[in-house]
Scaffold this motif. Structure first.
Motif, PDB file in Angstrom:
ATOM      1  N   ASN A  49       0.829  -1.165   0.091  1.00 49.19           N
ATOM      2  CA  ASN A  49       0.032  -0.119   0.101  1.00 49.19           C
ATOM      3  C   ASN A  49       0.784   1.301  -0.143  1.00 49.19           C
ATOM      4  N   ASN A  50       2.154   1.139   0.067  1.00 47.60           N
ATOM      5  CA  ASN A  50       2.977   2.428   0.346  1.00 47.60           C
ATOM      6  C   ASN A  50       4.151   2.651  -0.633  1.00 47.60           C
ATOM      7  N   SER A  51       4.051   3.941  -0.896  1.00 46.33           N
ATOM      8  CA  SER A  51       5.389   4.254  -1.957  1.00 46.33           C
ATOM      9  C   SER A  51       6.616   3.971  -1.036  1.00 46.33           C
ATOM     10  N   MET A  52       7.671   3.836  -1.654  1.00 52.22           N
ATOM     11  CA  MET A  52       9.126   3.639  -1.132  1.00 52.22           C
ATOM     12  C   MET A  52      10.284   4.459  -1.885  1.00 52.22           C
ATOM     13  N   GLY A  53      11.218   4.824  -0.977  1.00 53.91           N
ATOM     14  CA  GLY A  53      12.232   5.675  -1.541  1.00 53.91           C
ATOM     15  C   GLY A  53      13.408   5.283  -1.286  1.00 53.91           C
ATOM     16  N   TRP A  54      14.446   5.437  -2.143  1.00 52.92           N
ATOM     17  CA  TRP A  54      15.972   5.412  -1.655  1.00 52.92           C
ATOM     18  C   TRP A  54      16.508   6.685  -1.605  1.00 52.92           C
ATOM     19  N   PHE A  55      17.424   6.962  -0.368  1.00 50.37           N
ATOM     20  CA  PHE A  55      18.153   7.977  -0.251  1.00 50.37           C
ATOM     21  C   PHE A  55      19.581   7.581  -0.070  1.00 50.37           C
ATOM     22  N   ARG A  56      20.595   8.455  -0.191  1.00 50.75           N
ATOM     23  CA  ARG A  56      21.911   8.330   0.216  1.00 50.75           C
ATOM     24  C   ARG A  56      22.547   9.537   1.019  1.00 50.75           C
ATOM     25  N   GLN A  57      23.505   8.814   1.677  1.00 53.60           N
ATOM     26  CA  GLN A  57      24.351   9.959   2.657  1.00 53.60           C
ATOM     27  C   GLN A  57      25.843   9.825   2.455  1.00 53.60           C
ATOM     28  N   ALA A  58      26.644  10.688   1.649  1.00 54.29           N
ATOM     29  CA  ALA A  58      27.830  10.628   1.685  1.00 54.29           C
ATOM     30  C   ALA A  58      28.731  11.243   3.175  1.00 54.29           C
ATOM     31  N   PRO A  59      29.912  10.707   3.375  1.00 52.59           N
ATOM     32  CA  PRO A  59      30.505  11.331   4.529  1.00 52.59           C
ATOM     33  C   PRO A  59      30.621  12.639   4.422  1.00 52.59           C
ATOM     34  N   GLY A  60      30.018  13.362   5.451  1.00 57.69           N
ATOM     35  CA  GLY A  60      30.091  14.823   5.696  1.00 57.69           C
ATOM     36  C   GLY A  60      29.154  15.530   4.743  1.00 57.69           C
ATOM     37  N   LYS A  61      28.147  14.906   4.383  1.00 59.28           N
ATOM     38  CA  LYS A  61      27.198  15.453   3.545  1.00 59.28           C
ATOM     39  C   LYS A  61      25.672  15.181   3.942  1.00 59.28           C
ATOM     40  N   GLU A  62      24.847  15.980   3.510  1.00 65.77           N
ATOM     41  CA  GLU A  62      23.428  15.947   3.773  1.00 65.77           C
ATOM     42  C   GLU A  62      22.898  14.534   3.211  1.00 65.77           C
ATOM     43  N   ARG A  63      21.800  14.019   3.752  1.00 67.43           N
ATOM     44  CA  ARG A  63      21.244  12.784   3.172  1.00 67.43           C
ATOM     45  C   ARG A  63      20.371  13.471   1.829  1.00 67.43           C
TER      46      ARG A  63
ATOM     47  N   GLU B 222      31.386   9.222  -7.123  1.00 68.38           N
ATOM     48  CA  GLU B 222      30.866  10.113  -6.618  1.00 68.38           C
ATOM     49  C   GLU B 222      29.326   9.530  -6.115  1.00 68.38           C
ATOM     50  N   ASP B 223      29.132   8.237  -6.319  1.00 71.40           N
ATOM     51  CA  ASP B 223      27.880   7.524  -5.800  1.00 71.40           C
ATOM     52  C   ASP B 223      28.088   6.870  -4.503  1.00 71.40           C
ATOM     53  N   THR B 224      29.662   6.694  -3.865  1.00 69.83           N
ATOM     54  CA  THR B 224      29.861   6.252  -2.852  1.00 69.83           C
ATOM     55  C   THR B 224      29.015   6.939  -1.783  1.00 69.83           C
ATOM     56  N   ALA B 225      28.393   6.011  -0.975  1.00 68.80           N
ATOM     57  CA  ALA B 225      27.671   6.813   0.149  1.00 68.80           C
ATOM     58  C   ALA B 225      27.053   5.540   1.027  1.00 68.80           C
ATOM     59  N   VAL B 226      26.308   5.783   2.126  1.00 68.07           N
ATOM     60  CA  VAL B 226      25.096   4.814   2.618  1.00 68.07           C
ATOM     61  C   VAL B 226      24.267   5.200   2.072  1.00 68.07           C
ATOM     62  N   TYR B 227      23.542   4.078   1.621  1.00 70.76           N
ATOM     63  CA  TYR B 227      22.024   3.974   1.161  1.00 70.76           C
ATOM     64  C   TYR B 227      20.912   3.562   2.014  1.00 70.76           C
ATOM     65  N   TYR B 228      20.116   4.267   2.086  1.00 69.93           N
ATOM     66  CA  TYR B 228      18.829   3.913   2.850  1.00 69.93           C
ATOM     67  C   TYR B 228      17.718   3.877   2.218  1.00 69.93           C
ATOM     68  N   CYS B 229      16.881   2.778   2.497  1.00 72.59           N
ATOM     69  CA  CYS B 229      15.455   2.937   2.004  1.00 72.59           C
ATOM     70  C   CYS B 229      14.515   3.338   3.064  1.00 72.59           C
ATOM     71  N   ALA B 230      13.506   3.856   2.608  1.00 73.64           N
ATOM     72  CA  ALA B 230      12.534   4.408   3.396  1.00 73.64           C
ATOM     73  C   ALA B 230      11.028   4.221   2.893  1.00 73.64           C
TER      74      ALA B 230
ATOM     75  N   ARG C 189       7.430  13.697  -3.004  1.00 76.73           N
ATOM     76  CA  ARG C 189       8.101  12.415  -2.864  1.00 76.73           C
ATOM     77  C   ARG C 189       9.543  12.296  -2.907  1.00 76.73           C
ATOM     78  N   ALA C 190      10.285  13.432  -3.142  1.00 70.92           N
ATOM     79  CA  ALA C 190      11.617  13.351  -2.795  1.00 70.92           C
ATOM     80  C   ALA C 190      12.342  13.753  -1.544  1.00 70.92           C
ATOM     81  N   ALA C 191      11.130  14.434  -0.813  1.00 70.93           N
ATOM     82  CA  ALA C 191      11.408  14.936   0.551  1.00 70.93           C
ATOM     83  C   ALA C 191      11.526  14.185   1.432  1.00 70.93           C
ATOM     84  N   ILE C 192      12.841  14.222   2.268  1.00 73.73           N
ATOM     85  CA  ILE C 192      13.082  13.258   3.481  1.00 73.73           C
ATOM     86  C   ILE C 192      11.825  13.447   4.480  1.00 73.73           C
ATOM     87  N   SER C 193      11.394  14.387   4.593  1.00 77.72           N
ATOM     88  CA  SER C 193      10.416  14.500   5.782  1.00 77.72           C
ATOM     89  C   SER C 193       9.100  13.782   5.425  1.00 77.72           C
TER      90      SER C 193
END
Length: 126
Positions: free
Chosen positions: A31-45, A89-97, A107-111
């Protein structure tokens, strides 16, 4: 309560491919939309990709458009991120949400996302 567990990260060379998986439990995943985000060292998600509940509608950050593909398997409560032609530049920790609210213009907003996984590391060497 929702649990999201990412897997599939690793260390690859530039130009290689990886497929990330995100397994969901504890909620009606389909029932839910899903997203992928990433966060590189020293940078915002930052936003990477999103997919609606049906899998028909997808949305990508400009930086990954044409290289990454998001998909889902509602029968197995899993969302995927296929990453091709990886760059350093794709190096990061990848998160699903998971987004409880419906597919919309933010749909691109972390919040907009309510539940997050613990992340999986992707490292691309040059």
């Amino acid at each position: 309560q929702v649990q999201l567990v990412e897997s599939g990260g690793g260390l690859v060379q530039a130009g290689a491919s990886l497929r990330l998986s995100c397994a969901a439990s504890g909620r009606t995943f389909s029932n839910n939309s899903m997203g992928w985000f990433r966060q590189a060292p020293g940078k915002e998600r930052q936003f990477v990709a999103a997919i609606d509940w049906s899998g028909i509608n997808t949305y990508y950050a400009d930086s990954v458009k044409g290289r990454f593909t998001v998909s889902r398997d509602n029968d197995h409560n899993t969302v995927y991120l296929q990453m091709n032609n990886l760059k350093p530049e794709d190096t990061a920790v990848y998160y699903c949400a998971l987004m409880v609210s419906g597919w919309g213009p933010f749909r691109a907003a972390i919040s907009e996302y309510d539940y997050w996984g613990q992340g999986t590391q992707v490292t691309v060497s040059s």
